[in-house]
Design a protein around this motif. Structure first.
Motif, PDB file in Angstrom:
ATOM      1  N   LYS A 123      13.351  16.918  34.632  1.00  0.00           N
ATOM      2  CA  LYS A 123      13.119  15.549  34.169  1.00  0.00           C
ATOM      3  C   LYS A 123      12.356  14.762  35.227  1.00  0.00           C
ATOM      4  O   LYS A 123      11.427  13.998  34.900  1.00  0.00           O
ATOM      5  CB  LYS A 123      14.466  14.881  33.857  1.00  0.00           C
ATOM      6  CG  LYS A 123      14.363  13.440  33.422  1.00  0.00           C
ATOM      7  CD  LYS A 123      13.739  13.314  32.053  1.00  0.00           C
ATOM      8  CE  LYS A 123      13.831  11.866  31.593  1.00  0.00           C
ATOM      9  NZ  LYS A 123      12.633  11.373  31.005  1.00  0.00           N
ATOM     10  N   ALA A 124      12.714  14.946  36.490  1.00  0.00           N
ATOM     11  CA  ALA A 124      12.023  14.241  37.575  1.00  0.00           C
ATOM     12  C   ALA A 124      10.553  14.670  37.617  1.00  0.00           C
ATOM     13  O   ALA A 124       9.652  13.829  37.778  1.00  0.00           O
ATOM     14  CB  ALA A 124      12.702  14.516  38.907  1.00  0.00           C
ATOM     15  N   GLU A 125      10.280  15.954  37.463  1.00  0.00           N
ATOM     16  CA  GLU A 125       8.896  16.454  37.448  1.00  0.00           C
ATOM     17  C   GLU A 125       8.129  15.874  36.259  1.00  0.00           C
ATOM     18  O   GLU A 125       6.990  15.452  36.388  1.00  0.00           O
ATOM     19  CB  GLU A 125       8.868  17.984  37.390  1.00  0.00           C
ATOM     20  CG  GLU A 125       9.119  18.678  38.709  1.00  0.00           C
ATOM     21  CD  GLU A 125       8.049  18.358  39.747  1.00  0.00           C
ATOM     22  OE1 GLU A 125       6.839  18.426  39.434  1.00  0.00           O
ATOM     23  OE2 GLU A 125       8.443  18.021  40.880  1.00  0.00           O
ATOM     24  N   GLN A 126       8.812  15.859  35.124  1.00  0.00           N
ATOM     25  CA  GLN A 126       8.171  15.319  33.915  1.00  0.00           C
ATOM     26  C   GLN A 126       7.852  13.830  34.106  1.00  0.00           C
ATOM     27  O   GLN A 126       6.771  13.371  33.756  1.00  0.00           O
ATOM     28  CB  GLN A 126       9.098  15.517  32.712  1.00  0.00           C
ATOM     29  CG  GLN A 126       8.491  15.118  31.398  1.00  0.00           C
ATOM     30  CD  GLN A 126       9.468  15.345  30.238  1.00  0.00           C
ATOM     31  OE1 GLN A 126      10.540  15.896  30.406  1.00  0.00           O
ATOM     32  NE2 GLN A 126       9.056  14.918  29.073  1.00  0.00           N
ATOM     33  N   ASP A 127       8.799  13.098  34.674  1.00  0.00           N
ATOM     34  CA  ASP A 127       8.569  11.671  34.939  1.00  0.00           C
ATOM     35  C   ASP A 127       7.401  11.469  35.901  1.00  0.00           C
ATOM     36  O   ASP A 127       6.601  10.549  35.733  1.00  0.00           O
ATOM     37  CB  ASP A 127       9.838  11.009  35.498  1.00  0.00           C
ATOM     38  CG  ASP A 127      10.941  10.876  34.448  1.00  0.00           C
ATOM     39  OD1 ASP A 127      10.661  11.065  33.251  1.00  0.00           O
ATOM     40  OD2 ASP A 127      12.096  10.595  34.843  1.00  0.00           O
ATOM     41  N   LYS A 128       7.312  12.335  36.906  1.00  0.00           N
ATOM     42  CA  LYS A 128       6.192  12.239  37.865  1.00  0.00           C
ATOM     43  C   LYS A 128       4.867  12.407  37.136  1.00  0.00           C
ATOM     44  O   LYS A 128       3.935  11.620  37.314  1.00  0.00           O
ATOM     45  CB  LYS A 128       6.285  13.353  38.931  1.00  0.00           C
ATOM     46  CG  LYS A 128       7.092  13.046  40.124  1.00  0.00           C
ATOM     47  CD  LYS A 128       6.926  14.226  41.093  1.00  0.00           C
ATOM     48  CE  LYS A 128       7.812  14.136  42.283  1.00  0.00           C
ATOM     49  NZ  LYS A 128       7.604  15.249  43.212  1.00  0.00           N
ATOM     50  N   GLU A 130       4.227  12.055  33.981  1.00  0.00           N
ATOM     51  CA  GLU A 130       3.959  10.973  33.033  1.00  0.00           C
ATOM     52  C   GLU A 130       3.502   9.697  33.742  1.00  0.00           C
ATOM     53  O   GLU A 130       2.778   8.884  33.174  1.00  0.00           O
ATOM     54  CB  GLU A 130       5.210  10.687  32.199  1.00  0.00           C
ATOM     55  CG  GLU A 130       5.517  11.780  31.189  1.00  0.00           C
ATOM     56  CD  GLU A 130       6.835  11.569  30.454  1.00  0.00           C
ATOM     57  OE1 GLU A 130       7.534  10.559  30.713  1.00  0.00           O
ATOM     58  OE2 GLU A 130       7.159  12.419  29.612  1.00  0.00           O
ATOM     59  N   SER A 131       3.911   9.523  34.987  1.00  0.00           N
ATOM     60  CA  SER A 131       3.539   8.296  35.707  1.00  0.00           C
ATOM     61  C   SER A 131       2.136   8.359  36.313  1.00  0.00           C
ATOM     62  O   SER A 131       1.582   7.326  36.708  1.00  0.00           O
ATOM     63  CB  SER A 131       4.562   7.997  36.805  1.00  0.00           C
ATOM     64  OG  SER A 131       4.530   9.001  37.793  1.00  0.00           O
TER      65      SER A 131
END
Length: 167
Positions: A123-128, A130-131
């Motif tokens: 999730k943290a990688e995905q958030d990165k 996406e940002s």
């Protein structure tokens, strides 16, 4: 004299025998029981009764003394032995079941922990990822975004291009 009494009466008389002579009388009765020409069932019942009387009369009698009086095969036929064996088996089964449950619980907890950690990391990688577009839209350079998100410039560039295929 107990030796002249019928075996059944002599066995019952063991109940009132004093503790000092009870062991010797029991040994005599055990020997007589085996020599009387009784059926297997009668022998087992008498040996069981003698063993029970001894256990109540001499509560501190130890296993070696009982083995010395009874043959192991005779001792195993007694109700006391059978009940004790069943109790021990139940105890052992319960302890094994508890240990297995504890081990399974630990393994499940460890698996769940690993899965949660993996999901959080994903999730943290995905958030990165996406940002990246939002940060670039704010006017940051790909190098600044890469440095801020701890990514390579190539990854930032690829994500930017995949999000804006026309540019």
């Amino acid at each position: 004299d107990a030796a002249s009494l019928p075996i059944g009466i002599a066995t019952i008389k063991l109940i009132i025998e004093n503790q000092k002579t009870a062991k010797a009388k029991a040994e005599e009765l055990i020997s007589r029981t085996k020599q009387q020409g009784l059926t297997q069932l009668q022998q087992r019942q008498l040996l069981d009764l003698i063993g029970t009387i001894l256990l109540y009369k001499l509560p501190k009698i130890n296993r070696k003394e009982l083995k010395a009086m009874f043959k192991v095969s005779d001792l195993r036929k007694t109700t006391f032995y059978q009940e004790l064996k069943e109790e021990l088996q139940e105890e052992i089964e319960q302890k094994v079941e508890q240990k297995v449950k504890q081990k399974v619980r630990k393994e499940v907890e460890q698996e769940v922990k690993q899965k949660v950690e993996q999901e959080v990391k994903q999730k943290a990688e995905q958030d990165k990822l996406e940002s990246i577009s939002r940060l670039l839209d704010l006017g940051l350079t790909p190098e600044q975004v890469a440095q801020g998100l701890n990514l390579s410039v190539e990854v930032v560039t690829q994500v930017a291009q995949s999000n804006n295929p026309g540019s």
